[in-house]
Scaffold this motif. Structure first.
Motif, PDB file in Angstrom:
ATOM      1  N   GLN A   1      -3.497  20.199 -28.010  1.00  0.00           N
ATOM      2  CA  GLN A   1      -2.359  20.708 -28.787  1.00  0.00           C
ATOM      3  C   GLN A   1      -2.703  22.039 -29.434  1.00  0.00           C
ATOM      4  N   ASN A   2      -3.953  22.183 -29.848  1.00  0.00           N
ATOM      5  CA  ASN A   2      -4.410  23.447 -30.434  1.00  0.00           C
ATOM      6  C   ASN A   2      -4.283  24.592 -29.434  1.00  0.00           C
TER       7      ASN A   2
ATOM      8  N   LYS B   1      -7.662  10.632 -28.608  1.00  0.00           N
ATOM      9  CA  LYS B   1      -6.906  11.357 -29.647  1.00  0.00           C
ATOM     10  C   LYS B   1      -7.539  12.703 -29.969  1.00  0.00           C
ATOM     11  N   ASN B   2      -8.876  12.782 -29.889  1.00  0.00           N
ATOM     12  CA  ASN B   2      -9.508  14.083 -30.097  1.00  0.00           C
ATOM     13  C   ASN B   2      -9.196  15.053 -28.963  1.00  0.00           C
TER      14      ASN B   2
ATOM     15  N   ASN C   1       1.062  20.492 -24.430  1.00  0.00           N
ATOM     16  CA  ASN C   1       1.786  19.391 -25.076  1.00  0.00           C
ATOM     17  C   ASN C   1       1.329  18.016 -24.581  1.00  0.00           C
ATOM     18  N   ALA C   2       0.049  17.740 -24.863  1.00  0.00           N
ATOM     19  CA  ALA C   2      -0.592  16.503 -24.411  1.00  0.00           C
ATOM     20  C   ALA C   2      -0.037  15.275 -25.118  1.00  0.00           C
TER      21      ALA C   2
ATOM     22  N   VAL D   1      -6.469  15.021 -27.175  1.00  0.00           N
ATOM     23  CA  VAL D   1      -5.063  15.401 -27.359  1.00  0.00           C
ATOM     24  C   VAL D   1      -4.927  16.442 -28.478  1.00  0.00           C
ATOM     25  N   ALA D   2      -5.602  16.209 -29.598  1.00  0.00           N
ATOM     26  CA  ALA D   2      -5.504  17.155 -30.721  1.00  0.00           C
ATOM     27  C   ALA D   2      -6.034  18.526 -30.311  1.00  0.00           C
ATOM     28  N   GLN D   3      -7.116  18.548 -29.561  1.00  0.00           N
ATOM     29  CA  GLN D   3      -7.671  19.837 -29.125  1.00  0.00           C
ATOM     30  C   GLN D   3      -6.753  20.524 -28.118  1.00  0.00           C
TER      31      GLN D   3
END
Lengths: 265, 265
Positions: free
Chosen positions: A91-92, A84-85, A96-97, A87-89
């Protein structure tokens, strides 16, 4: 040349455990053109967290024995915290992970490893020839998602299983080569397969089946690199366009300037 | 009547912490016809795991303060352990679940709660009117995936955030009602809103804005149930077809025989 291009990149602990290296890698990954998939392993954090919970890593011949407590830890760390980290990074970086275990969308179904000669690896899932759900993954790609796989799979009967991330990357590449022209990229500590271990710049830029035999005979590649190259050659024989062994730092502009060792037919 | 039907179901700790109840619920959820989404909260396991790691839950007015260590724990437990086990079990029932945090596919982007009057909730994400990425979620539904949301979201700048699962369910229902006729179902311990707290069978089958005022005036609904019904009425006013307050055990055959309290315009 009808098949669309797909790049599958595998990273392991040497990238995940180093936040600066990871940041640069994720930025470069986001900038890669075309369809792409990221596969990640674990890193030190699973062992550290397990130790903090009183779980002593149980290794046999370099492989982790996955008892039920260890499975809980790797599920939390690989499929939860790390995935999840990442993916969040991503997305930043406008990438579009979408983070996946093999259970998600039934994307990777494996078989629990049988007990052999009294050795029980526990909750470890082995990939088979029909493990990869090509249609589920191509559906995600078709609606513009970029899959990010952790190395947790399932058996289809409700059981999660711990699976080798290198094998996941290779199996994804082989199965998806039915629909895509796949480049498979392994990020290692070194810049590629070296002709001189003492010279980090001595990258062998191209290996095929014939040159591999010569490199082995001449003793230029040996030890741990032999099975890696063998697996890569097997992947290209099964339809993968090319396998690259490179390092995460050299991935910027990979579409236009390939780095590392290219392994092909 | 043009919009396709979508059922969104939210479960919390009372279902997740009870493996038998959970098994039955997941079987019933899998049997539900039509498009559907599951939203799950946490359960006791996050607090237990945190305690095992020496993290003392820090609660202010019934809300968990999410410091960076707590965020790590809830990311591991909600988005990893619980989410992936729910997905694996749903796959076992032939339900094509795909587990998501709000970071995955940028599906739910929230705003970190501001410090107010010296109170810092930490890494808590609040939903705004444009938090829900309707196109990402409808894309997943369109290729036959069944989203299973944990209550972890992101801020779009690389930061994961802890978010209230009830609010996620309600916001999903409201935003998705642009494209779908949405039924939103909250699974509680009781069979619905009760007219007599001492009689678990005294379910009020229908509540609307007018009858809610009467129920409040007569003192029949009070305390914790008032904000729940208020939120449900707000959801139906914002386009959700109906909100149901029921218990997980009564969800079998929900398509054909609604259970619990129905809240509508």
């Amino acid at each position: 040349m009808g098949l669309p291009k797909l790049t599958i990149i595998k990273i392991g602990g040497n990238v995940i455990d180093n936040s600066e290296k990871l940041h640069h890698f994720l930025k470069d990954f986001s900038a890669l053109e075309g369809l792409k998939i990221l596969v990640h392993g674990g890193g030190k954090i699973a062992s550290e967290l397990g130790l903090g919970m009183g779980i002593i890593p149980n290794m046999v011949e370099g492989r982790r024995i996955t008892d039920i407590e260890t499975l809980r830890v790797v599920t939390m760390v690989y499929a939860g915290l790390i995935n999840k980290n990442l993916v969040a990074q991503l997305q930043n970086f406008q990438c579009n992970a979408i983070g996946l275990s093999g259970a998600d969308g039934n994307s990777i179904k494996t078989v629990k490893r049988a007990v052999k000669d009294g050795l029980d690896y526990g909750y470890v899932g082995d990939i088979t020839s029909d493990s990869i759900n090509v249609s589920a993954i191509s559906n995600l790609l078709s609606v513009s998602f970029i899959p990010v796989f952790s190395a947790i799979t399932h058996d289809g009967n409700g059981q999660l299983l711990n699976t080798n991330a290198d094998t996941i990357a290779s199996s994804l590449a082989q199965s998806l080569s039915k629909l895509y022209a796949v480049d498979l990229v392994y990020c290692f500590e070194k810049k590629g397969v070296l002709s001189d271990l003492n010279d980090p710049e001595s990258v062998i830029t191209l290996i095929n089946r014939t040159s591999f035999e010569t490199l082995k005979q001449d003793g230029i590649v040996a030890d741990g690199m032999i099975p890696k190259i063998k697996n890569a050659l097997e992947a290209v024989e099964k339809g993968v366009s090319a396998v690259f062994i490179t390092c995460a730092e050299d991935l910027s502009n990979f579409n236009h300037k390939k780095s590392g060792t290219k392994i092909t037919l």
